[in-house]
Design a protein around this motif. Structure first.
Motif, PDB file in Angstrom:
ATOM      1  N   TYR A 160      -2.605   8.702   3.736  1.00 61.00           N
ATOM      2  CA  TYR A 160      -2.043   7.591   4.489  1.00 61.00           C
ATOM      3  C   TYR A 160      -1.331   8.080   5.746  1.00 61.00           C
ATOM      4  CZ  TYR A 160      -0.209   2.813   4.817  1.00 61.00           C
ATOM      5  OH  TYR A 160       0.073   1.535   5.216  1.00 61.00           O
TER       6      TYR A 160
ATOM      7  N   SER B 110       0.137   4.401  -2.374  1.00 66.05           N
ATOM      8  CA  SER B 110      -0.090   5.762  -1.906  1.00 66.05           C
ATOM      9  C   SER B 110       0.821   6.758  -2.620  1.00 66.05           C
ATOM     10  CB  SER B 110       0.124   5.843  -0.393  1.00 66.05           C
ATOM     11  OG  SER B 110       1.467   5.632  -0.036  1.00 66.05           O
TER      12      SER B 110
ATOM     13  N   HIS C 237      -9.830   1.745   5.956  1.00 67.11           N
ATOM     14  CA  HIS C 237      -9.260   2.726   5.021  1.00 67.11           C
ATOM     15  C   HIS C 237     -10.318   3.358   4.125  1.00 67.11           C
ATOM     16  CE1 HIS C 237      -4.793   1.256   5.166  1.00 67.11           C
ATOM     17  NE2 HIS C 237      -5.193   1.855   6.264  1.00 67.11           N
TER      18      HIS C 237
ATOM     19  N   SER D  65       0.125   0.055   8.363  1.00 65.99           N
ATOM     20  CA  SER D  65      -1.168  -0.175   9.012  1.00 65.99           C
ATOM     21  C   SER D  65      -1.111  -1.452   9.844  1.00 65.99           C
ATOM     22  CB  SER D  65      -2.288  -0.280   7.975  1.00 65.99           C
ATOM     23  OG  SER D  65      -2.604   0.989   7.471  1.00 65.99           O
TER      24      SER D  65
ATOM     25  N   ARG E 293       0.813  -1.208   0.000  1.00 65.61           N
ATOM     26  CA  ARG E 293       0.000   0.000   0.000  1.00 65.61           C
ATOM     27  C   ARG E 293       0.850   1.262   0.000  1.00 65.61           C
ATOM     28  NH1 ARG E 293      -5.480   0.891   0.739  1.00 65.61           N
ATOM     29  NH2 ARG E 293      -5.776  -1.313   1.138  1.00 65.61           N
TER      30      ARG E 293
END
Length: 252
Positions: free
Chosen positions: A132, A17, A116, A175, A13
């Motif tokens: 993020y 991002s 998210h 995360s 991710r």
């Protein structure tokens, strides 16, 4: 509990991002970009939730009250509906623009919580690098168990007092790190539960045997300190093996 992060054409991710940060610059408006991404997601055909390799379909069969996802898509909700367990859906309002609706997670009426954001509410999507970073900051300083918590109070006991299953996260995913470490800080050591994480080993397979074994030993020790047992393999491997052990069979 279920948390996933796969199905994207990026290594993790963090890569996504950064690309979306650049895309937002090209589009000229991050809100417009989120709407475009949400529209594109509606064009994809849902996976086969009856397949033995489907994490969504497999976990929808269990009497789990809470499914936590970092995907924007509705696949977990659709899988639960396909297995006769229509859920309630909730979205994390990490930007605090909305406190959200009350939720009551129960095995017979599970909750799918989009940590998210979701494509149904493009503004809620954690998409760009700025999103993020702001999300991680909000999650890190979130006090929990009060009216300002970005995670509904009703969900926190399930996230802290029960074992968690993490599927589809990379070792670098922040995360995953914030969730696995942050949630344990809410409990004294003697009350912490053991969790399970599904991790890929592909990035280590090109190294020599000694380096590989040392890396695996370090990673196992690292996760053990967080009370996390690791299954080394893909989400598909894990689902196939669990289906086999439970006697659920193959694709129908």
């Amino acid at each position: 509990m279920y948390a996933d992060e796969y199905g994207y054409p990026f290594r993790d991710r963090d890569d996504l991002s950064r690309v979306m940060q650049y895309a937002a610059f090209q589009v000229g408006d991050a809100v417009d970009l989120k709407s475009l991404v949400a529209q594109r997601l509606t064009r994809y055909v849902s996976p086969n939730f009856r397949a033995s390799t489907s994490p969504h379909g497999l976990l929808a069969r269990f009497p789990i009250p809470l499914y936590l996802t970092t995907n924007y898509d509705p696949y977990m909700t659709q899988a639960l509906v396909a297995h006769g367990r229509p859920p309630n859906t909730a979205i994390c309002h990490w930007d605090r623009t909305n406190t959200g609706d009350p939720v009551d997670p129960r095995p017979e009426a599970p909750v799918v919580f989009h940590l998210h954001g979701a494509a149904t509410d493009p503004h809620s999507m954690v998409l760009t690098q700025d999103d993020y970073l702001n999300f991680l900051l909000a999650l890190a300083i979130d006090k929990g168990f009060d009216e300002k918590s970005i995670i509904p109070n009703e969900l926190l006991p399930l996230m802290t007092l029960r074992p968690l299953l993490f599927i589809g996260y990379s070792l670098k995913d922040w995360s995953f790190q914030v969730l696995s470490k942050g949630l344990t800080r809410l409990l004294p050591r003697e009350e912490r539960r053991r969790h399970v994480s599904i991790q890929l080993i592909d990035p280590l397979q090109d190294t020599d045997r000694v380096t590989f074994e040392r890396a695996m030993s370090f990673l196992n020790h690292h996760f053990e300190r967080q009370d996390i047992s690791v299954y080394w393999g893909t989400a598909e491997n894990f689902c196939t093996e669990l289906n086999r052990r439970l006697g659920y069979g193959h694709v129908r």
